[in-house]
Design a protein around this motif. Structure first.
Motif, PDB file in Angstrom:
ATOM      1  N   THR A  28       9.384  16.152  -1.598  1.00  0.00           N
ATOM      2  CA  THR A  28       8.546  16.960  -0.828  1.00  0.00           C
ATOM      3  C   THR A  28       6.860  16.471  -1.011  1.00  0.00           C
ATOM      4  OG1 THR A  28       9.972  19.196  -0.818  1.00  0.00           O
ATOM      5  CG2 THR A  28       7.697  19.355  -0.408  1.00  0.00           C
ATOM      6  N   ASP A  30       2.746  16.680   0.533  1.00  0.00           N
ATOM      7  CA  ASP A  30       1.798  17.534   1.644  1.00  0.00           C
ATOM      8  C   ASP A  30       1.315  16.746   2.826  1.00  0.00           C
ATOM      9  OD1 ASP A  30       0.557  19.320  -1.267  1.00  0.00           O
ATOM     10  OD2 ASP A  30       2.097  19.947   0.230  1.00  0.00           O
ATOM     11  N   ASN A  52       4.328  19.741   9.214  1.00  0.00           N
ATOM     12  CA  ASN A  52       5.474  19.481   9.771  1.00  0.00           C
ATOM     13  C   ASN A  52       5.219  19.542  11.221  1.00  0.00           C
ATOM     14  OD1 ASN A  52       8.243  19.101   9.897  1.00  0.00           O
ATOM     15  ND2 ASN A  52       8.763  21.097  10.295  1.00  0.00           N
ATOM     16  N   THR A  67       8.429  16.885   8.105  1.00  0.00           N
ATOM     17  CA  THR A  67       8.643  17.164   6.438  1.00  0.00           C
ATOM     18  C   THR A  67       9.932  17.596   6.086  1.00  0.00           C
ATOM     19  OG1 THR A  67       7.886  19.491   6.997  1.00  0.00           O
ATOM     20  CG2 THR A  67       6.009  17.834   6.294  1.00  0.00           C
ATOM     21  N   ARG A  70      11.619  14.427   6.072  1.00  0.00           N
ATOM     22  CA  ARG A  70      10.848  13.610   5.001  1.00  0.00           C
ATOM     23  C   ARG A  70      10.736  12.385   5.645  1.00  0.00           C
ATOM     24  NH1 ARG A  70      13.909  15.102  -0.472  1.00  0.00           N
ATOM     25  NH2 ARG A  70      13.273  17.422  -0.390  1.00  0.00           N
ATOM     26  N   SER A  72       8.495  10.011   8.919  1.00  0.00           N
ATOM     27  CA  SER A  72       7.392   9.712   9.665  1.00  0.00           C
ATOM     28  C   SER A  72       7.728   8.656  10.669  1.00  0.00           C
ATOM     29  CB  SER A  72       6.041   9.658   9.045  1.00  0.00           C
ATOM     30  OG  SER A  72       5.032   9.369   9.962  1.00  0.00           O
TER      31      SER A  72
END
Lengths: 114, 110
Positions: A28, A30, A52, A67, A70, A72
């Protein structure tokens, strides 16, 4: 330990085509960053994604963040030669206190053929 | 605009020499970083500093030391340069939102 993986690491594509670069991270975090680096040059910030579902667009580049997965993505629309560069994603290291460490992926070298 | 400058763009040193790489930022950032970049390995963090005179080891600190006597300046020191320290060195500073990179120093150790 946080790991950031990009794929593909190398991509050769023709002008006018669309393509997506993926960035997976293992724990995780930020924030997620996308940077561009031209040969022999330093890193230039492209996007900072904070939550997210965040989506940011600049010209032919669009970045998104999931998110929960996980993951992008950096999507290239109708590629042009000027977009040839190496693209890095990076993620905030977990459990940060006073520092601001980020962990980089190995980069995706994008070569766009005229 | 944030400006991060590095003392040299290109540097050639001999094995065993002491090498100083300097980085200066003009935005009053607290955090500063030194990375090295090698083909196929991406960026690897050598050291970082979150305040004057404060430093923390990164992932590959061996063979390096750092100095931060003033907030705007972060120096990387190779006590005794070796050929495996031939690399591109990138300095960055951060405002807790994102990192801003200097132009890089390409160091060759012969």
């Amino acid at each position: 330990e946080l790991k950031v993986e990009q794929n593909p690491l190398f991509l050769s594509m023709q002008e006018g085509k669309n393509y997506t670069i993926y960035c997976n991270y293992s724990t995780t975090s930020d924030r997620l960053y996308w940077y561009r680096q031209d040969p022999g040059k330093s890193l230039e910030s492209l996007f900072v994604l904070l939550s997210n579902g965040a989506v940011k667009q600049e010209g032919r580049l669009m970045a998104s963040l999931d998110t929960k997965a996980r993951l992008s993505t950096l999507h290239i629309t109708a590629a042009v030669h000027d977009l040839s560069a190496t693209y890095f994603c990076a993620v905030d290291a977990p459990n940060q206190s006073r520092d601001d460490k980020i962990i980089f992926g190995k980069g995706t070298r994008l070569h766009i053929l005229p | 605009d944030v400006k991060v400058t590095q003392s040299s763009r290109y540097l050639v040193k001999r094995t065993g020499e002491k090498v100083f790489l300097e980085c200066v930022q003009d935005m009053d950032h607290e955090n500063m970083f030194w990375y090295r970049q090698d083909p196929g390995l991406g960026l690897r963090l050598i050291y970082f500093s979150y305040d004057v005179k404060m430093k923390e080891k990164g992932d590959i600190p061996e063979g390096y030391s750092v100095s931060r006597e003033k907030k705007e300046r972060f120096s990387l020191i190779l006590e005794s340069a070796s050929t495996n320290q031939t690399s591109m060195y990138l300095c960055a500073s951060s405002n807790y939102y994102e990192q801003y990179f200097g132009p890089g120093t390409r160091l060759t150790v012969t």
